[in-house]
Design a protein around this motif. Sequence first.
Motif, PDB file in Angstrom:
ATOM      1  N   MET A   1      -6.128 -60.972-103.612  1.00 41.11           N
ATOM      2  CA  MET A   1      -6.479 -61.733-103.181  1.00 41.11           C
ATOM      3  C   MET A   1      -4.716 -61.762-103.458  1.00 41.11           C
ATOM      4  O   MET A   1      -4.432 -62.613-104.984  1.00 41.11           O
ATOM      5  N   VAL A   2      -3.735 -62.309-102.626  1.00 41.13           N
ATOM      6  CA  VAL A   2      -2.602 -62.556-103.558  1.00 41.13           C
ATOM      7  C   VAL A   2      -2.098 -63.859-103.229  1.00 41.13           C
ATOM      8  O   VAL A   2      -2.596 -64.623-102.470  1.00 41.13           O
ATOM      9  N   SER A   3      -1.172 -64.514-104.794  1.00 44.06           N
ATOM     10  CA  SER A   3      -0.964 -66.251-104.692  1.00 44.06           C
ATOM     11  C   SER A   3      -0.311 -66.943-103.676  1.00 44.06           C
ATOM     12  O   SER A   3       0.895 -65.434-102.899  1.00 44.06           O
ATOM     13  N   THR A   4       0.106 -67.477-102.821  1.00 46.22           N
ATOM     14  CA  THR A   4       0.846 -68.337-102.642  1.00 46.22           C
ATOM     15  C   THR A   4       1.915 -67.927-102.439  1.00 46.22           C
ATOM     16  O   THR A   4       3.091 -67.681-102.169  1.00 46.22           O
ATOM     17  N   GLU A   5       2.139 -68.204-104.268  1.00 44.86           N
ATOM     18  CA  GLU A   5       3.503 -68.059-105.444  1.00 44.86           C
ATOM     19  C   GLU A   5       4.234 -66.637-104.862  1.00 44.86           C
ATOM     20  O   GLU A   5       5.462 -66.670-104.654  1.00 44.86           O
ATOM     21  N   ALA A   6       3.487 -66.138-105.212  1.00 45.99           N
ATOM     22  CA  ALA A   6       3.183 -64.323-104.595  1.00 45.99           C
ATOM     23  C   ALA A   6       4.229 -64.333-103.451  1.00 45.99           C
ATOM     24  O   ALA A   6       5.368 -63.184-103.169  1.00 45.99           O
ATOM     25  N   ALA A   7       3.646 -64.911-101.910  1.00 47.44           N
ATOM     26  CA  ALA A   7       3.495 -64.358-101.485  1.00 47.44           C
ATOM     27  C   ALA A   7       4.814 -65.490-100.307  1.00 47.44           C
ATOM     28  O   ALA A   7       5.317 -64.007-100.207  1.00 47.44           O
ATOM     29  N   LYS A   8       5.380 -66.353-101.150  1.00 51.85           N
ATOM     30  CA  LYS A   8       6.509 -67.262-100.781  1.00 51.85           C
ATOM     31  C   LYS A   8       8.116 -66.200-101.643  1.00 51.85           C
ATOM     32  O   LYS A   8       8.876 -65.961-100.814  1.00 51.85           O
ATOM     33  N   LYS A   9       7.590 -65.295-102.392  1.00 52.77           N
ATOM     34  CA  LYS A   9       8.632 -64.628-103.507  1.00 52.77           C
ATOM     35  C   LYS A   9       8.936 -63.613-102.531  1.00 52.77           C
ATOM     36  O   LYS A   9       9.875 -63.000-102.570  1.00 52.77           O
ATOM     37  N   TYR A  10       7.922 -62.917-102.143  1.00 53.27           N
ATOM     38  CA  TYR A  10       7.641 -61.633-101.686  1.00 53.27           C
ATOM     39  C   TYR A  10       8.579 -61.896-100.015  1.00 53.27           C
ATOM     40  O   TYR A  10      10.059 -60.486-100.262  1.00 53.27           O
ATOM     41  N   TRP A  11       8.313 -62.720 -99.368  1.00 54.72           N
ATOM     42  CA  TRP A  11       9.169 -63.504 -98.589  1.00 54.72           C
ATOM     43  C   TRP A  11      10.636 -63.846 -98.604  1.00 54.72           C
ATOM     44  O   TRP A  11      11.561 -63.315 -97.863  1.00 54.72           O
ATOM     45  N   LYS A  12      10.655 -64.159 -99.504  1.00 59.10           N
ATOM     46  CA  LYS A  12      12.386 -64.194-100.255  1.00 59.10           C
ATOM     47  C   LYS A  12      13.033 -63.104-100.120  1.00 59.10           C
ATOM     48  O   LYS A  12      13.993 -63.467 -99.700  1.00 59.10           O
ATOM     49  N   GLN A  13      12.079 -62.725-101.572  1.00 58.63           N
ATOM     50  CA  GLN A  13      13.413 -61.368-101.516  1.00 58.63           C
ATOM     51  C   GLN A  13      13.583 -60.475-100.100  1.00 58.63           C
ATOM     52  O   GLN A  13      14.273 -59.752 -99.857  1.00 58.63           O
ATOM     53  N   ARG A  14      12.431 -61.157 -98.879  1.00 55.14           N
ATOM     54  CA  ARG A  14      12.659 -60.063 -97.615  1.00 55.14           C
ATOM     55  C   ARG A  14      13.493 -59.969 -97.387  1.00 55.14           C
ATOM     56  O   ARG A  14      14.365 -59.429 -96.650  1.00 55.14           O
ATOM     57  N   GLN A  15      13.733 -61.596 -97.367  1.00 56.18           N
ATOM     58  CA  GLN A  15      14.522 -62.058 -96.482  1.00 56.18           C
ATOM     59  C   GLN A  15      15.781 -61.906 -96.155  1.00 56.18           C
ATOM     60  O   GLN A  15      17.482 -61.135 -96.378  1.00 56.18           O
ATOM     61  N   ALA A  16      15.706 -61.583 -97.711  1.00 57.65           N
ATOM     62  CA  ALA A  16      17.231 -61.495 -98.927  1.00 57.65           C
ATOM     63  C   ALA A  16      17.322 -60.632 -98.099  1.00 57.65           C
ATOM     64  O   ALA A  16      18.855 -59.911 -98.057  1.00 57.65           O
ATOM     65  N   ALA A  17      16.985 -59.623 -98.670  1.00 59.24           N
ATOM     66  CA  ALA A  17      17.230 -57.434 -98.421  1.00 59.24           C
ATOM     67  C   ALA A  17      17.948 -57.471 -97.009  1.00 59.24           C
ATOM     68  O   ALA A  17      18.589 -56.869 -96.207  1.00 59.24           O
ATOM     69  N   LEU A  18      17.341 -58.309 -96.012  1.00 60.43           N
ATOM     70  CA  LEU A  18      17.189 -57.959 -94.861  1.00 60.43           C
ATOM     71  C   LEU A  18      18.369 -58.627 -94.285  1.00 60.43           C
ATOM     72  O   LEU A  18      20.183 -58.371 -93.972  1.00 60.43           O
ATOM     73  N   ASP A  19      18.963 -60.184 -94.637  1.00 60.61           N
ATOM     74  CA  ASP A  19      20.743 -60.320 -94.587  1.00 60.61           C
ATOM     75  C   ASP A  19      21.313 -59.623 -95.473  1.00 60.61           C
ATOM     76  O   ASP A  19      22.278 -59.086 -94.755  1.00 60.61           O
ATOM     77  N   ALA A  20      21.215 -58.959 -96.473  1.00 57.84           N
ATOM     78  CA  ALA A  20      22.225 -58.578 -97.662  1.00 57.84           C
ATOM     79  C   ALA A  20      22.815 -57.163 -96.283  1.00 57.84           C
ATOM     80  O   ALA A  20      23.431 -56.411 -95.705  1.00 57.84           O
ATOM     81  N   SER A  21      21.267 -56.562 -96.091  1.00 59.14           N
ATOM     82  CA  SER A  21      22.016 -55.418 -94.549  1.00 59.14           C
ATOM     83  C   SER A  21      21.962 -55.731 -93.455  1.00 59.14           C
ATOM     84  O   SER A  21      23.220 -55.140 -93.026  1.00 59.14           O
ATOM     85  N   ASP A  22      21.928 -56.982 -92.999  1.00 62.28           N
ATOM     86  CA  ASP A  22      22.606 -57.059 -92.329  1.00 62.28           C
ATOM     87  C   ASP A  22      24.690 -57.477 -92.066  1.00 62.28           C
ATOM     88  O   ASP A  22      24.609 -57.578 -91.309  1.00 62.28           O
TER      89      ASP A  22
END
Length: 83
Positions: A1-22
């Motif tokens: 199971m993925v920890s809450t902190e790891a999930a938050k980090k993943y989604w934060k990195q994903r959003q940063a990558a999406l923003d960079a793409s846009d």
Amino acid sequence: MVSTEAAKKYWKQRQAALDASDTAAADLRAALVRHGLVIPSLRSSEPVNHQGFVELGGCRADVAAHLAQVLDAAADAMGEGAR
């Protein structure tokens, strides 16, 4: 199971990558327009390896030739080496 902190980090990195793409897609689109170029299929995309990703897609041959001329002129102006 993925920890809450790891999930938050993943989604934060994903959003940063999406923003960079846009941002990169919009900046490239604007730069192309300044030179009278349009690549209709240019768009931001889902991150690849946690990095922003821009899909250039296809364009007409005359648009690709014009883009090559613009890039060559920019390289010449910057004193970059030949192809």
